[in-house]
Scaffold this motif. Sequence first.
Motif, PDB file in Angstrom:
ATOM      1  N   LYS A  50       0.938  -1.186  -0.038  1.00 18.92           N
ATOM      2  CA  LYS A  50      -0.189  -0.082  -0.069  1.00 18.92           C
ATOM      3  C   LYS A  50       0.850   1.011  -0.080  1.00 18.92           C
ATOM      4  O   LYS A  50       1.837   1.441   1.062  1.00 18.92           O
ATOM      5  CB  LYS A  50      -1.067  -0.113   1.169  1.00 18.92           C
ATOM      6  CG  LYS A  50      -1.908  -1.350   1.120  1.00 18.92           C
ATOM      7  CD  LYS A  50      -2.886  -1.227   2.127  1.00 18.92           C
ATOM      8  CE  LYS A  50      -3.669  -2.494   2.078  1.00 18.92           C
ATOM      9  NZ  LYS A  50      -4.884  -2.495   3.119  1.00 18.92           N
ATOM     10  N   PHE A  82       4.982   0.864  10.651  1.00 17.80           N
ATOM     11  CA  PHE A  82       4.227  -0.139  10.931  1.00 17.80           C
ATOM     12  C   PHE A  82       4.004  -0.847   9.533  1.00 17.80           C
ATOM     13  O   PHE A  82       3.018  -1.803   9.463  1.00 17.80           O
ATOM     14  CB  PHE A  82       2.775   0.007  11.566  1.00 17.80           C
ATOM     15  CG  PHE A  82       2.283   1.419  10.796  1.00 17.80           C
ATOM     16  CD1 PHE A  82       1.663   1.133   9.631  1.00 17.80           C
ATOM     17  CD2 PHE A  82       2.109   2.528  11.401  1.00 17.80           C
ATOM     18  CE1 PHE A  82       1.036   2.417   9.087  1.00 17.80           C
ATOM     19  CE2 PHE A  82       1.559   3.786  10.897  1.00 17.80           C
ATOM     20  CZ  PHE A  82       0.922   3.673   9.567  1.00 17.80           C
ATOM     21  N   GLY A  84       5.671  -3.262   7.956  1.00 16.39           N
ATOM     22  CA  GLY A  84       6.068  -4.524   7.673  1.00 16.39           C
ATOM     23  C   GLY A  84       5.180  -5.472   8.555  1.00 16.39           C
ATOM     24  O   GLY A  84       4.811  -5.047   9.416  1.00 16.39           O
ATOM     25  N   LEU A  85       5.347  -6.674   8.138  1.00 11.87           N
ATOM     26  CA  LEU A  85       4.433  -7.539   9.297  1.00 11.87           C
ATOM     27  C   LEU A  85       5.238  -7.931  10.499  1.00 11.87           C
ATOM     28  O   LEU A  85       4.643  -8.137  11.339  1.00 11.87           O
ATOM     29  CB  LEU A  85       4.313  -8.887   8.539  1.00 11.87           C
ATOM     30  CG  LEU A  85       3.493  -9.912   9.120  1.00 11.87           C
ATOM     31  CD1 LEU A  85       2.029  -9.577   9.423  1.00 11.87           C
ATOM     32  CD2 LEU A  85       3.350 -11.052   8.355  1.00 11.87           C
ATOM     33  N   GLN A 130       2.258   0.035   3.670  1.00 16.07           N
ATOM     34  CA  GLN A 130       2.298  -1.455   3.894  1.00 16.07           C
ATOM     35  C   GLN A 130       3.087  -1.997   3.011  1.00 16.07           C
ATOM     36  O   GLN A 130       3.194  -1.699   1.754  1.00 16.07           O
ATOM     37  CB  GLN A 130       0.818  -2.158   3.852  1.00 16.07           C
ATOM     38  CG  GLN A 130       0.795  -3.622   4.062  1.00 16.07           C
ATOM     39  CD  GLN A 130      -0.345  -4.194   4.692  1.00 16.07           C
ATOM     40  OE1 GLN A 130      -0.856  -3.816   5.925  1.00 16.07           O
ATOM     41  NE2 GLN A 130      -1.058  -4.767   3.992  1.00 16.07           N
TER      42      GLN A 130
ATOM     43  N   LEU B  44      -7.166  -0.816   8.163  1.00 16.73           N
ATOM     44  CA  LEU B  44      -6.794  -0.716   6.737  1.00 16.73           C
ATOM     45  C   LEU B  44      -5.284  -1.144   6.464  1.00 16.73           C
ATOM     46  O   LEU B  44      -4.979  -1.450   5.240  1.00 16.73           O
ATOM     47  CB  LEU B  44      -6.952   0.644   6.311  1.00 16.73           C
ATOM     48  CG  LEU B  44      -6.306   1.674   6.662  1.00 16.73           C
ATOM     49  CD1 LEU B  44      -6.523   3.057   5.742  1.00 16.73           C
ATOM     50  CD2 LEU B  44      -6.549   2.091   7.953  1.00 16.73           C
ATOM     51  N   ILE B  45      -4.468  -1.232   7.593  1.00 13.89           N
ATOM     52  CA  ILE B  45      -2.896  -1.744   7.406  1.00 13.89           C
ATOM     53  C   ILE B  45      -2.823  -3.280   8.082  1.00 13.89           C
ATOM     54  O   ILE B  45      -2.847  -3.188   9.247  1.00 13.89           O
ATOM     55  CB  ILE B  45      -2.127  -0.789   8.004  1.00 13.89           C
ATOM     56  CG1 ILE B  45      -2.213   0.603   7.367  1.00 13.89           C
ATOM     57  CG2 ILE B  45      -0.600  -1.274   7.883  1.00 13.89           C
ATOM     58  CD1 ILE B  45      -1.849   0.797   5.877  1.00 13.89           C
ATOM     59  N   ASP B  46      -3.151  -4.163   7.255  1.00 18.28           N
ATOM     60  CA  ASP B  46      -3.150  -5.696   8.022  1.00 18.28           C
ATOM     61  C   ASP B  46      -1.892  -6.089   8.583  1.00 18.28           C
ATOM     62  O   ASP B  46      -1.881  -7.022   9.343  1.00 18.28           O
ATOM     63  CB  ASP B  46      -3.822  -6.523   7.105  1.00 18.28           C
ATOM     64  CG  ASP B  46      -3.710  -6.278   5.698  1.00 18.28           C
ATOM     65  OD1 ASP B  46      -4.121  -5.306   5.081  1.00 18.28           O
ATOM     66  OD2 ASP B  46      -3.375  -7.139   4.796  1.00 18.28           O
ATOM     67  N   HIS B  47      -0.805  -5.565   7.849  1.00 20.57           N
ATOM     68  CA  HIS B  47       0.519  -5.962   8.569  1.00 20.57           C
ATOM     69  C   HIS B  47       0.633  -5.224   9.978  1.00 20.57           C
ATOM     70  O   HIS B  47       1.424  -5.904  10.849  1.00 20.57           O
ATOM     71  CB  HIS B  47       1.691  -5.300   7.624  1.00 20.57           C
ATOM     72  CG  HIS B  47       1.987  -6.102   6.584  1.00 20.57           C
ATOM     73  ND1 HIS B  47       2.968  -5.826   5.480  1.00 20.57           N
ATOM     74  CD2 HIS B  47       1.304  -7.266   5.964  1.00 20.57           C
ATOM     75  CE1 HIS B  47       2.928  -6.852   4.707  1.00 20.57           C
ATOM     76  NE2 HIS B  47       1.748  -7.586   4.750  1.00 20.57           N
ATOM     77  N   ALA B  48      -0.158  -4.108  10.215  1.00 20.81           N
ATOM     78  CA  ALA B  48      -0.106  -3.755  11.795  1.00 20.81           C
ATOM     79  C   ALA B  48      -0.871  -4.360  12.525  1.00 20.81           C
ATOM     80  O   ALA B  48      -1.759  -5.233  12.163  1.00 20.81           O
ATOM     81  CB  ALA B  48      -0.340  -2.208  11.674  1.00 20.81           C
ATOM     82  N   LYS B  66       2.309  -1.192  16.292  1.00 28.60           N
ATOM     83  CA  LYS B  66       3.183  -2.434  16.194  1.00 28.60           C
ATOM     84  C   LYS B  66       3.686  -2.988  17.631  1.00 28.60           C
ATOM     85  O   LYS B  66       3.858  -2.174  18.466  1.00 28.60           O
ATOM     86  CB  LYS B  66       4.353  -2.172  15.311  1.00 28.60           C
ATOM     87  CG  LYS B  66       4.616  -2.299  13.957  1.00 28.60           C
ATOM     88  CD  LYS B  66       3.900  -3.373  13.423  1.00 28.60           C
ATOM     89  CE  LYS B  66       4.406  -4.746  13.481  1.00 28.60           C
ATOM     90  NZ  LYS B  66       3.643  -5.625  12.376  1.00 28.60           N
ATOM     91  N   VAL B  68       5.949  -5.373  19.958  1.00 29.18           N
ATOM     92  CA  VAL B  68       7.392  -5.991  19.934  1.00 29.18           C
ATOM     93  C   VAL B  68       8.019  -6.742  21.010  1.00 29.18           C
ATOM     94  O   VAL B  68       7.506  -5.769  22.256  1.00 29.18           O
ATOM     95  CB  VAL B  68       8.515  -4.949  19.477  1.00 29.18           C
ATOM     96  CG1 VAL B  68      10.014  -5.542  19.141  1.00 29.18           C
ATOM     97  CG2 VAL B  68       8.013  -4.359  18.233  1.00 29.18           C
ATOM     98  N   TYR B 177       3.340 -13.120  13.999  1.00 27.40           N
ATOM     99  CA  TYR B 177       2.609 -12.206  13.793  1.00 27.40           C
ATOM    100  C   TYR B 177       1.327 -12.379  12.805  1.00 27.40           C
ATOM    101  O   TYR B 177       0.717 -11.545  12.628  1.00 27.40           O
ATOM    102  CB  TYR B 177       3.543 -10.975  13.259  1.00 27.40           C
ATOM    103  CG  TYR B 177       4.416 -10.256  14.031  1.00 27.40           C
ATOM    104  CD1 TYR B 177       3.946  -9.258  14.747  1.00 27.40           C
ATOM    105  CD2 TYR B 177       5.699 -10.524  13.997  1.00 27.40           C
ATOM    106  CE1 TYR B 177       4.636  -8.793  15.624  1.00 27.40           C
ATOM    107  CE2 TYR B 177       6.524  -9.863  14.997  1.00 27.40           C
ATOM    108  CZ  TYR B 177       5.942  -8.875  15.778  1.00 27.40           C
ATOM    109  OH  TYR B 177       6.788  -8.210  16.741  1.00 27.40           O
ATOM    110  N   GLU B 178       1.097 -13.506  12.183  1.00 31.23           N
ATOM    111  CA  GLU B 178       0.263 -13.975  11.400  1.00 31.23           C
ATOM    112  C   GLU B 178      -0.966 -14.611  12.212  1.00 31.23           C
ATOM    113  O   GLU B 178      -2.096 -14.869  11.707  1.00 31.23           O
ATOM    114  CB  GLU B 178       0.800 -14.914  10.332  1.00 31.23           C
ATOM    115  CG  GLU B 178       1.878 -14.246   9.666  1.00 31.23           C
ATOM    116  CD  GLU B 178       2.339 -15.113   8.240  1.00 31.23           C
ATOM    117  OE1 GLU B 178       1.310 -15.598   7.460  1.00 31.23           O
ATOM    118  OE2 GLU B 178       3.372 -15.082   8.061  1.00 31.23           O
TER     119      GLU B 178
END
Lengths: 247, 263
Positions: A50, A82, A84-85, A130, B44-48, B66, B68, B177-178
């Motif tokens: 994104k 934020f 990156g996964l 993203q 809307l940001i699925d990696h976050a 995020k 950690v 993270y998944e």
Amino acid sequence: MASSLNKPKLIVNGKRIDGRDFNELRPLKIEAGVLKNADGSAYEEWGNNKVLAAVYGPKEAPRYLADPEKAVIRAKYSMASFSGLDGHGRSAPSRREVEISKVTSDVFSNIIEVSQFPNSVIEIDIEILQSDGGTRAAGITAASVALANAGIPMKDLVYAVSGARIEDKMAIDVNMIEDNYSDADIPFAISPRNNEVLLLQFDGGVTPEQMKEAEKLVLEAGKTISKIQKDALKKSYEDISAKYEKK
Amino acid sequence: MRCIYLDAMSRMKSNYIKKLSEEGKREDSRNAFDFRDIKIIKGLIDHAEGSAQVDIGDTRVIAGVKMVVESPHEDTPNEGNLVVSVTILPMAATEYESGPPSPEEIELSRVTDRGIRSAVSIDPASLFIEEGKVWSVYVDVYVLNYSGNMLDAASIAAMAALVNARVPEYKDGSVNYEKRDKKLNIKNIVTSTTFAKIGSSLFLDPNENEESAMDARLTVQVDDKEIRAMQKGLPGSFTMDEINKLIDVSFDKHKELKELIMK
């Protein structure tokens, strides 16, 4: 590159890890004119990437930067912390970001009619919201649309995409997992009017024949990418005229 | 970059805003204590782990969470960390350049952080994993388009992203993270209201022209019961009565803002 210990199988039943064929792009969507203040902008979703791109200028260049013969192009590529996964990105620009900003500036210094704007600067801001592999190519492809949206005169509408070697096969547009474990990721930026190469970066290992194959895949995929870029620009004008017709 | 012409334009604009304010009026004909339209899109940001995009009028920000695994601070071995920061991207407006953060940006970042942190929106003890391991929760807000009142937009976005956040699975010393099954436990919601004082008039949620005309600025951040953070900005001043009045307005606005954040 990630350790090869837990390397996933990148090719299953002749298909790639996300079910794509070797010459198949991930889904690509671009919308032009998404930000209010910027002179031009674009939002792009390319696979799971994104990306926002915005353009300011041409405006008067600060004295230390100004060139009396042409506009200076300043691209800035950065990744949201934020994006990156895994984990949390740092806020200061990394050496990687600085390098990508530099090679991106080089691409657009070629394609923009810089001699029309002496002593000025054109700023291109690329923010990766993203990331899922191929973000520098995604950034250039989006920035191209943002520049056109800003009405900056250009020789052509540049696109960028990566070729790659996955195991022994050549492929187009690698995602993050493929990028981490493949043998080669070869981003190209291309001017489609004459197919000249404006960006090329590579490390890894491919034979000259495989490089030729990658070039072919890039040019083929480029037709699709170019069309999506142009459609995004057309749509932005349709949206504007629809707005005026209503009134 | 400023030229004389632009300065003249902004002076004319701010004179116009000041003139209107003498009659208690605003250029977009809002009431004094009305927000512009607020729009929130979550996830809307699925990696976050959590995310939210917030529009207040034409101001647009995006926040991402995020999580950690880190070592705890020596003096709080059983507690995790919460860090909120705000960055104004160069794309937000023509006057913002990349480079080290300006004092304005650092103030914006710190005030947003203080409100959320002092309301103890996340119980730090719930971020404890095992001895020597805690969750650090990073909330990063980026301003994508500036049109006044970045502070309230950033605070709302940070809270909405936290409410949206899910905790990744931690097993045998590593984070997956998944797999994020559990919601992050947010115990309290803090909301932010920023006021501009122009002449003797007070306005909630100043737009960019009002910000360039304002003499003083006051931010009040509250939860259901208490004031959690305040910040007065710019050289102008407020009377005690004005401050008390704006605190009341802030509590009045809390309910609707909280509903928007929770939705």
